[in-house]
Design a protein around this motif. Structure first.
Motif, PDB file in Angstrom:
ATOM      1  N   ASN A 252       0.803  -1.219   0.000  1.00  0.00           N
ATOM      2  CA  ASN A 252       0.000   0.000   0.000  1.00  0.00           C
ATOM      3  C   ASN A 252       0.840   1.274   0.000  1.00  0.00           C
ATOM      4  O   ASN A 252       0.315   2.359  -0.212  1.00  0.00           O
ATOM      5  N   ILE A 253       2.131   1.150   0.280  1.00  0.00           N
ATOM      6  CA  ILE A 253       3.004   2.326   0.345  1.00  0.00           C
ATOM      7  C   ILE A 253       3.581   2.610  -1.038  1.00  0.00           C
ATOM      8  O   ILE A 253       4.186   1.734  -1.656  1.00  0.00           O
ATOM      9  N   GLN A 254       3.371   3.811  -1.530  1.00  0.00           N
ATOM     10  CA  GLN A 254       3.859   4.217  -2.854  1.00  0.00           C
ATOM     11  C   GLN A 254       4.850   5.370  -2.702  1.00  0.00           C
ATOM     12  O   GLN A 254       4.779   6.154  -1.757  1.00  0.00           O
ATOM     13  N   LYS A 255       5.762   5.489  -3.679  1.00  0.00           N
ATOM     14  CA  LYS A 255       6.809   6.505  -3.631  1.00  0.00           C
ATOM     15  C   LYS A 255       6.853   7.263  -4.955  1.00  0.00           C
ATOM     16  O   LYS A 255       6.776   6.665  -6.032  1.00  0.00           O
ATOM     17  N   ILE A 256       6.982   8.594  -4.863  1.00  0.00           N
ATOM     18  CA  ILE A 256       7.156   9.435  -6.057  1.00  0.00           C
ATOM     19  C   ILE A 256       8.424  10.266  -5.853  1.00  0.00           C
ATOM     20  O   ILE A 256       8.575  10.966  -4.841  1.00  0.00           O
ATOM     21  N   ASN A 257       9.336  10.202  -6.795  1.00  0.00           N
ATOM     22  CA  ASN A 257      10.592  10.950  -6.725  1.00  0.00           C
ATOM     23  C   ASN A 257      10.462  12.288  -7.455  1.00  0.00           C
ATOM     24  O   ASN A 257       9.934  12.347  -8.577  1.00  0.00           O
ATOM     25  N   GLU A 278      12.701   0.547   6.389  1.00  0.00           N
ATOM     26  CA  GLU A 278      13.854   0.430   5.487  1.00  0.00           C
ATOM     27  C   GLU A 278      13.743   1.398   4.312  1.00  0.00           C
ATOM     28  O   GLU A 278      14.741   1.984   3.879  1.00  0.00           O
ATOM     29  N   LEU A 279      12.539   1.560   3.787  1.00  0.00           N
ATOM     30  CA  LEU A 279      12.327   2.479   2.666  1.00  0.00           C
ATOM     31  C   LEU A 279      12.598   3.920   3.102  1.00  0.00           C
ATOM     32  O   LEU A 279      13.235   4.692   2.361  1.00  0.00           O
ATOM     33  N   ILE A 280      12.146   4.301   4.281  1.00  0.00           N
ATOM     34  CA  ILE A 280      12.365   5.658   4.788  1.00  0.00           C
ATOM     35  C   ILE A 280      13.852   5.925   4.998  1.00  0.00           C
ATOM     36  O   ILE A 280      14.361   6.999   4.654  1.00  0.00           O
ATOM     37  N   ILE A 281      14.551   4.937   5.560  1.00  0.00           N
ATOM     38  CA  ILE A 281      16.001   5.083   5.744  1.00  0.00           C
ATOM     39  C   ILE A 281      16.696   5.285   4.400  1.00  0.00           C
ATOM     40  O   ILE A 281      17.573   6.137   4.246  1.00  0.00           O
ATOM     41  N   GLU A 282      16.272   4.526   3.397  1.00  0.00           N
ATOM     42  CA  GLU A 282      16.850   4.657   2.050  1.00  0.00           C
ATOM     43  C   GLU A 282      16.601   6.050   1.484  1.00  0.00           C
ATOM     44  O   GLU A 282      17.499   6.664   0.882  1.00  0.00           O
ATOM     45  N   ILE A 283      15.385   6.586   1.685  1.00  0.00           N
ATOM     46  CA  ILE A 283      15.047   7.917   1.181  1.00  0.00           C
ATOM     47  C   ILE A 283      15.896   8.982   1.871  1.00  0.00           C
ATOM     48  O   ILE A 283      16.470   9.875   1.219  1.00  0.00           O
ATOM     49  N   ILE A 284      15.997   8.901   3.184  1.00  0.00           N
ATOM     50  CA  ILE A 284      16.752   9.906   3.948  1.00  0.00           C
ATOM     51  C   ILE A 284      18.227   9.876   3.571  1.00  0.00           C
ATOM     52  O   ILE A 284      18.855  10.923   3.368  1.00  0.00           O
ATOM     53  N   LYS A 285      18.787   8.681   3.430  1.00  0.00           N
ATOM     54  CA  LYS A 285      20.195   8.577   3.042  1.00  0.00           C
ATOM     55  C   LYS A 285      20.428   9.160   1.654  1.00  0.00           C
ATOM     56  O   LYS A 285      21.470   9.767   1.387  1.00  0.00           O
ATOM     57  N   GLY A 286      19.444   8.981   0.765  1.00  0.00           N
ATOM     58  CA  GLY A 286      19.582   9.516  -0.587  1.00  0.00           C
ATOM     59  C   GLY A 286      19.530  11.028  -0.637  1.00  0.00           C
ATOM     60  O   GLY A 286      20.150  11.651  -1.507  1.00  0.00           O
ATOM     61  N   ILE A 303       7.518   7.692  12.508  1.00  0.00           N
ATOM     62  CA  ILE A 303       6.346   6.843  12.261  1.00  0.00           C
ATOM     63  C   ILE A 303       5.299   7.042  13.355  1.00  0.00           C
ATOM     64  O   ILE A 303       4.095   7.118  13.079  1.00  0.00           O
ATOM     65  N   MET A 304       5.742   7.137  14.608  1.00  0.00           N
ATOM     66  CA  MET A 304       4.807   7.367  15.701  1.00  0.00           C
ATOM     67  C   MET A 304       4.163   8.753  15.586  1.00  0.00           C
ATOM     68  O   MET A 304       2.962   8.909  15.857  1.00  0.00           O
ATOM     69  N   ALA A 305       4.932   9.736  15.174  1.00  0.00           N
ATOM     70  CA  ALA A 305       4.374  11.076  14.970  1.00  0.00           C
ATOM     71  C   ALA A 305       3.295  11.049  13.893  1.00  0.00           C
ATOM     72  O   ALA A 305       2.256  11.706  14.010  1.00  0.00           O
ATOM     73  N   ILE A 329       3.897  11.569   3.501  1.00  0.00           N
ATOM     74  CA  ILE A 329       5.096  12.155   4.094  1.00  0.00           C
ATOM     75  C   ILE A 329       5.950  12.698   2.951  1.00  0.00           C
ATOM     76  O   ILE A 329       6.305  11.956   2.028  1.00  0.00           O
ATOM     77  N   LEU A 330       6.261  13.973   3.023  1.00  0.00           N
ATOM     78  CA  LEU A 330       7.099  14.605   1.993  1.00  0.00           C
ATOM     79  C   LEU A 330       8.486  14.833   2.593  1.00  0.00           C
ATOM     80  O   LEU A 330       8.639  15.531   3.597  1.00  0.00           O
ATOM     81  N   PHE A 331       9.497  14.230   1.959  1.00  0.00           N
ATOM     82  CA  PHE A 331      10.884  14.375   2.403  1.00  0.00           C
ATOM     83  C   PHE A 331      11.597  15.396   1.511  1.00  0.00           C
ATOM     84  O   PHE A 331      11.588  15.242   0.276  1.00  0.00           O
ATOM     85  N   LEU A 332      12.172  16.411   2.140  1.00  0.00           N
ATOM     86  CA  LEU A 332      12.880  17.452   1.387  1.00  0.00           C
ATOM     87  C   LEU A 332      14.281  17.641   1.961  1.00  0.00           C
ATOM     88  O   LEU A 332      14.472  17.602   3.176  1.00  0.00           O
TER      89      LEU A 332
END
Length: 356
Positions: A252-257, A278-286, A303-305, A329-332
């Motif tokens: 159910n989790i989708q990602k848009i770059n 694991e996906l969030i860690i990968e995004i943050i490291k990138g 995740i708790m927030a 969740i938008l990562f910038l």
């Protein structure tokens, strides 16, 4: 042969419905080409047969067939075989019988009989088939107790697994008492194995001599065992429920770059991203200028927030910021922040001109 006389049809169907939901929840509901049911004729295996016969008639599961092992070690073996064949004929279910020869009823009987059974089951299973056995929670506790007395292995405390390759044990969600009530609810016939009372067999000794005393002193022992075994399964990363839940969440989790960041969203716009560590860690490291140093504890806080409907932003090392909206969740990174600051500035000037 033994029959119960009481009838409670509501329990009969609620038992079947519960097992169907349990197996789906655990991600092990049979989906292959054929389901082979190990049926001895005893109360447990007859309950298993009837449950999946009903499910098959509902169109809820693949075709079923019966596999019966005649160990040839006691006088009742042939009558048990005849009973199973009659049940198969009555239910219009294919039945395959295996006659075992030269199997001693004394020396290492339980281990040898088990080896013969599973060897035969494996020989008839096609790639997409599965074999169901009628082991239940009481069996699992007995096995767990015997292993703890003979072995120092921590994983043996978990008990009998719900699934092991092509073998599935649907009754790992119910106790012997539940099965007996199910059999009683529809007056189902079964055969009695007289050797089950022979305490010279290790399993029978534990069942008849040890467990009744445990039950007297600790009536909720089975419930506590199940809770502890489930926690151990999670600890050793063998919990099917947790694994299936994570798979469902991940789907159910989708990602848009984007050039300035990454949007992670839930297809159902739920706020549960607990399977995406694991996906969030990968995004943050990138996005991070450091490229490393992301802690799992930071991800858990994010995740708790999100579960608590907080908006953020949550800031990570390396200039990564997480902004949260419903189901997203938008990562910038810092460049992404400047990108939105420019947009805000343009919009602000445009509004000021219109107001002027």
């Amino acid at each position: 042969k033994k029959r119960f006389v009481d009838s409670d049809q509501r329990y009969f169907f609620s038992f079947i419905n519960y097992l169907q939901r349990f197996l789906i929840k655990m991600g092990v509901f049979p989906k292959g080409n054929n389901i082979h049911l190990a049926v001895s004729g005893g109360v447990d295996s007859i309950a298993l047969l009837i449950v999946f016969w009903v499910l098959n008639k509902r169109g809820a599961c693949p075709p079923i067939s019966i596999v019966h092992i005649n160990h040839g070690t006691r006088s009742d073996n042939d009558s048990d075989q005849k009973f199973v064949e009659e049940m198969a004929k009555f239910l219009n279910v294919p039945c395959l019988v295996r006659n075992v020869k030269n199997l001693s009823s004394k020396k290492n009987f339980e281990a040898n009989a088990r080896s013969h059974r599973y060897g035969f089951f494996e020989s008839i299973l096609a790639e997409n088939d599965c074999c169901l056995t009628a082991h239940h929670l009481d069996d699992s506790f007995e096995w767990h107790l015997m292993q703890n007395l003979k072995s120092s292995s921590l994983r043996s405390s978990i008990g009998i697994p719900l699934q092991n390759g092509q073998f599935i044990r649907p009754f790992m969600g119910v106790s012997k008492a539940h099965i007996l009530r199910f059999i009683k609810s529809f007056n189902l016939p079964f055969v009695l194995d007289k050797t089950n009372a022979d305490i010279s067999f290790e399993r029978n000794y534990v069942r008849h001599e040890i467990i009744p005393n445990i039950l007297k002193k600790y009536p909720k022992y089975l419930k506590h065992y199940v809770d502890r075994a489930n926690k151990l399964a999670v600890l050793y990363n063998v919990s099917l429920e947790t694994r299936h839940k994570k798979i469902g969440h991940r789907q159910n989790i989708q990602k848009i770059n984007y050039s300035y960041g990454v949007l992670l969203y839930h297809r159902l716009f739920e706020n549960d991203f607990s399977a995406s560590e694991e996906l969030i860690i990968e995004i943050i490291k990138g996005l991070s200028t450091k490229g490393r140093g992301t802690l799992a504890s930071q991800i858990n806080k994010l995740i708790m927030a999100k579960k608590n409907n907080k908006k953020g932003p949550v800031t990570f090392s390396g200039g990564v910021h997480a902004f949260m909206e419903n189901g997203m969740i938008l990562f910038l990174n810092n460049d992404g922040i400047r990108h939105f600051e420019k947009i805000d500035l343009v919009l602000s000037k445009s509004i000021q001109k219109q107001e002027a």
